[in-house]
Enzyme design. Structure first.
Site, mmCIF file in Angstrom:
data_model
loop_
_atom_site.group_PDB
_atom_site.id
_atom_site.type_symbol
_atom_site.label_atom_id
_atom_site.label_comp_id
_atom_site.label_asym_id
_atom_site.label_seq_id
_atom_site.Cartn_x
_atom_site.Cartn_y
_atom_site.Cartn_z
ATOM 1 C CE LYS A 20 2.942 5.401 19.293
ATOM 2 N NZ LYS A 20 4.077 4.510 19.008
ATOM 3 C CG ASP A 53 -0.312 2.876 17.942
ATOM 4 O OD1 ASP A 53 -0.405 1.860 18.641
ATOM 5 O OD2 ASP A 53 0.752 3.250 17.414
HETATM 6 O O1 C5P Z 1 -3.258 -0.908 13.447
HETATM 7 P P1 C5P Z 1 -2.239 -0.332 12.518
HETATM 8 O O2 C5P Z 1 -2.772 -0.208 11.118
HETATM 9 O O3 C5P Z 1 -1.611 0.918 12.995
HETATM 10 O O4 C5P Z 1 -1.060 -1.416 12.450
HETATM 11 C C1 C5P Z 1 -0.125 -1.428 11.409
HETATM 12 C C2 C5P Z 1 0.428 -2.839 11.245
HETATM 13 O O5 C5P Z 1 1.268 -3.186 12.356
HETATM 14 C C3 C5P Z 1 -0.630 -3.938 11.203
HETATM 15 O O6 C5P Z 1 -1.111 -4.129 9.902
HETATM 16 C C4 C5P Z 1 0.146 -5.143 11.709
HETATM 17 O O7 C5P Z 1 0.912 -5.681 10.653
HETATM 18 C C5 C5P Z 1 1.116 -4.548 12.697
HETATM 19 N N1 C5P Z 1 0.640 -4.645 14.100
HETATM 20 C C6 C5P Z 1 0.662 -5.883 14.717
HETATM 21 N N2 C5P Z 1 0.204 -5.979 16.017
HETATM 22 C C7 C5P Z 1 -0.222 -4.897 16.695
HETATM 23 C C8 C5P Z 1 -0.231 -3.626 16.067
HETATM 24 C C9 C5P Z 1 0.217 -3.534 14.770
HETATM 25 O O8 C5P Z 1 1.066 -6.905 14.134
HETATM 26 N N3 C5P Z 1 -0.656 -5.040 17.937
#
Ligand code: C5P
Length: 302
Positions: free
Chosen positions: A13, A138
């Protein structure tokens, strides 16, 4: 002979826009983002097996129990009758790692669909979405793909009319950027409101016909570009060679440009490869779908 594998195709994406609205109490940030699935795919194969295991052709991808594919498999397996089934996965990476292109998240969405099919489990859409959201912000997007808006952590997905067959040029530098670091730097730098932010309705991107790319914006550029000046330079180079809009994808490191579908990108790619010899420059396009499962004979994608 082992039975033929089932295959999930998992697209990358880009974020057409990414606005950070505030900080949440759960450590995440409140986002308003527009996703677009693109024609760059990882392939995930699965066969029935006595336990769960994973191998990957890219040694930068840790294939241990914390890999999102195995976490997805364990979550789906909760819905299987005893004795719990297993699967042997093989992951073939095409989506750059730590590139802001959602590769790991897409593989997780593919794994949810693949496991349900492999084990004959009927997973209601709402449950698949819940599992996806538990694996990463995501991941839910990749269950439907195409063009969609993400609010909340980026995991509340509203599918939107397809952006159209725009051409996309990706510039992937010879380094990745961990998402966590970017959000941590943003949290330090900006005074963001705490949660409870209400997201107003947005009409979203409209590229079909009118080629209006003015919606493109990414708040994460404010922390990424000062630290990685070559990314900003590449963004400017894309605009110079005729991109209608150019942006960091997600938290980077990929920078992409959007071009009308009539543009021949071959000479543009040549020119940029000459100037950015260490980068991976890829011409691709938007696709109107997300991760999907195909039988092995059906390659599904070009
Ligand atoms: O959800 P995911 O593990 O892909 O996100 C990775 C990191 O990105 C999270 O641990 C967080 O630190 C940050 N993040 C965030 N806010 C979001 C998405 C991701 O702070 N909406």
């Amino acid at each position: 002979m082992s039975p033929p594998a089932l295959v999930a195709w998992c697209p990358a994406k880009i974020n057409l826009s990414l606005r950070v609205l505030g900080r949440r109490d759960d450590g995440y940030h409140e986002l308003d983002t527009w996703f677009q699935a693109i024609d760059l795919w990882d392939r995930l194969e699965a066969r029935r097996h006595e336990r769960l295991d994973l191998s990957c052709d890219d040694d930068r991808v840790p294939a241990g129990p914390d890999n999102l594919v195995l976490r997805a498999a364990r979550a789906v397996r909760e819905h299987a009758p005893d004795p719990k089934p297993g699967a042997s996965f093989r992951l073939f990476k095409k989506i750059p790692v730590q590139g802001g292109l959602g590769g790991g998240s897409s593989d997780a969405a593919g794994a949810i669909l693949l496991c349900a099919r492999l084990w004959g489990i009927t997973l209601p859409d709402a449950r698949a979405q819940e599992i996806a959201a538990s694996l990463g912000a995501d991941v839910p997007f990749f269950l439907s793909g195409g063009t969609a808006r993400g609010t909340g952590r980026g995991d509340r997905i509203e599918p939107a009319p397809y952006l159209g067959d725009v051409r996309i040029l990706l510039g992937v530098p010879p380094f990745g950027i961990p998402t966590t670091e970017v959000f941590a730097a943003l949290a330090k730098r900006l005074t963001l409101p705490r949660t409870g932010v209400s997201v107003t309705r947005s009409s979203g991107p409209k590229c079909q016909g009118d080629n209006d790319f003015s919606f493109m914006a990414n708040d994460l550029e404010d922390v990424v570009f000062p630290a990685r000046v070559e990314l900003r330079a590449f963004r400017d180079a894309l605009l110079e060679v005729g991109a209608r809009g150019a942006l960091l994808s997600g938290s980077g490191s990929t920078v992409y440009g959007l071009f009308p579908e009539t543009v021949d990108l071959a000479p543009v790619v040549e020119r940029l490869r000459g100037a950015y010899s260490k980068w991976t420059i890829v011409a691709t396009r938007a696709v109107p779908r997300g991760a999907f499962v195909a039988a092995p004979a059906d390659t599904g994608v070009d």
